[in-house]
Design an enzyme around this catalytic site. Structure first.
Site, PDB file in Angstrom:
ATOM      1  CG  ASP A  22      -0.237  -0.054   2.632  1.00  0.00           C
ATOM      2  OD1 ASP A  22       0.854  -0.825   2.658  1.00  0.00           O
ATOM      3  OD2 ASP A  22      -0.608   0.488   3.431  1.00  0.00           O
ATOM      4  CD  GLU A  39       4.276   0.587   7.063  1.00  0.00           C
ATOM      5  OE1 GLU A  39       5.061   0.805   7.615  1.00  0.00           O
ATOM      6  OE2 GLU A  39       3.909   1.346   6.045  1.00  0.00           O
TER       7      GLU A  39
END
Length: 359
Positions: free
Chosen positions: A69, A130
């Site tokens: 991400d 994350e």
């Protein structure tokens, strides 16, 4: 590889497109690939991807990790190469954080296989979520990451940086209660929650506390009409420290400021916190650290051990019992639309990672 990855939209909790790209790529190489569906626990549209690459030589299994991400704005990325540096077009982040890490892992194993260089079993983890709080690793299926030592490719700074200390973080909620009355008729019968909050804040030690501790107020909400004494104010804050005792001392200090302020004005308060992730500490005699520092020398790079005030999947992995090192991969101005990374940083890091991988 890197340019292909940054063009795939993957905001936090919506990483499925990049996960599908990586899944297909790893299957083409006939690796064992699994998705643990960690996203189901946090509202994501994919889980973490785990890849098992069979050994071709001797040695203990070793793992490598990077997250899929990116912080927003990260959709519609247009990478631009200028003077051997990759930038975004300026409307989005580049996504080097952490797609450079993904690309480096893949390029390193490709190099070993193309050159028939022996290596032990290698485990990859491509994590999700994350940037929002390490959701993927918090909800991971640890049975799919059997290697006990993990290299996380997710730190800024020059290639050569090795993070050996990173702080734990406490997320804090403070709620101040007063008494609401008409501010123009009977203000003396009211208790203004804004005053309580202001008194508490004015007495708090904030920002840089000491070499290993920080604290910050991030959001304040409350109040309404100017002619009503405010009876409720809410604050969100955080405190971080690489030392458990220092973190506790800061939390106790902030709570005492709330206690004293509420007592001064006759109101009340609530003070709650949750430790979001543990601190990361790497022992000086760590065998993994020695191995990695040797690889830097092997490829002609200078390494340096550093402490950071930031966090990453490494904190959670360490808390789960893995031996972890976080390496700098050369990304610059991460989390901004001015983000960039030099191509040489990625090639140097891929050479380094390939050396760490080999038997």
């Amino acid at each position: 590889m890197f340019l292909d990855l940054v063009k795939i939209d993957s905001p936090s909790l919506k990483e499925n497109d990049v996960a599908s790209f990586l899944y297909s790529l790893m299957l083409e190489k006939e690796y064992d690939v699994k998705n643990d569906r960690a996203g189901d626990a946090c509202g994501g549209n994919t889980g973490n991807l785990f890849v098992r690459i069979p050994a071709t030589g001797a040695g203990e299994p070793i793992g490598f990790s990077a997250h899929m991400d990116c912080v927003e704005p990260c959709c519609g990325v247009t990478p631009i190469i200028k003077d051997d540096v990759v930038y975004s077009s300026g409307d989005t982040v580049l996504g080097g954080d952490d797609k450079a890490g993904l690309a480096i892992m893949i390029e390193a194993i490709n190099h070993l296989e193309e050159e028939s260089i022996p290596h032990p079993e290698i485990n990859f983890m491509f994590s999700m979520g994350e940037e929002l709080g390490m959701y993927g690793v918090k909800n991971m299926d640890t049975t799919l990451l059997p290697a006990k030592n993990i290299i996380v490719l997710d730190s800024g700074g020059a290639v050569g940086t090795i993070v050996v200390n990173a702080p734990s973080e406490a997320l804090i909620s403070m709620v101040f209660h007063g008494k609401s009355v008409h501010a123009g008729i009977i203000p003396e019968k009211g208790i203004n929650a804004i005053q309580i909050a202001a008194e508490a804040i004015s007495n708090m030690n904030l920002l840089r506390i000491d070499a290993c501790t920080t604290a910050n107020l991030g959001r304040i909400e409350g109040g309404g009409a100017a002619n009503i004494v405010t009876d409720l104010v809410e604050l969100s804050a955080e405190a971080r420290s690489t030392k458990e005792e220092s973190l506790k001392h800061q939390l106790d200090h902030m709570k005492k400021c709330c206690t004293d302020a509420a007592a001064k004005f006759g109101g009340s308060y609530e003070f709650n916190y949750e430790v979001s992730y543990p601190a990361l500490h790497v022992d000086e005699d760590s065998l993994l650290l020695a191995k990695v520092e040797k690889s830097y020398k092997n490829v002609g790079l200078t390494s340096s051990r550093v402490s950071t005030g930031g966090s990453s999947d490494s904190n959670i992995l360490s808390g789960k019992g893995y031996g972890v090192l976080t390496l700098g991969i050369g990304m610059c101005k991460a989390h901004t639309t001015g983000e960039f990374i030099a191509i040489k940083s990625m090639t140097d890091c891929a050479e380094l990672v390939a050396d760490i991988m080999r038997s």
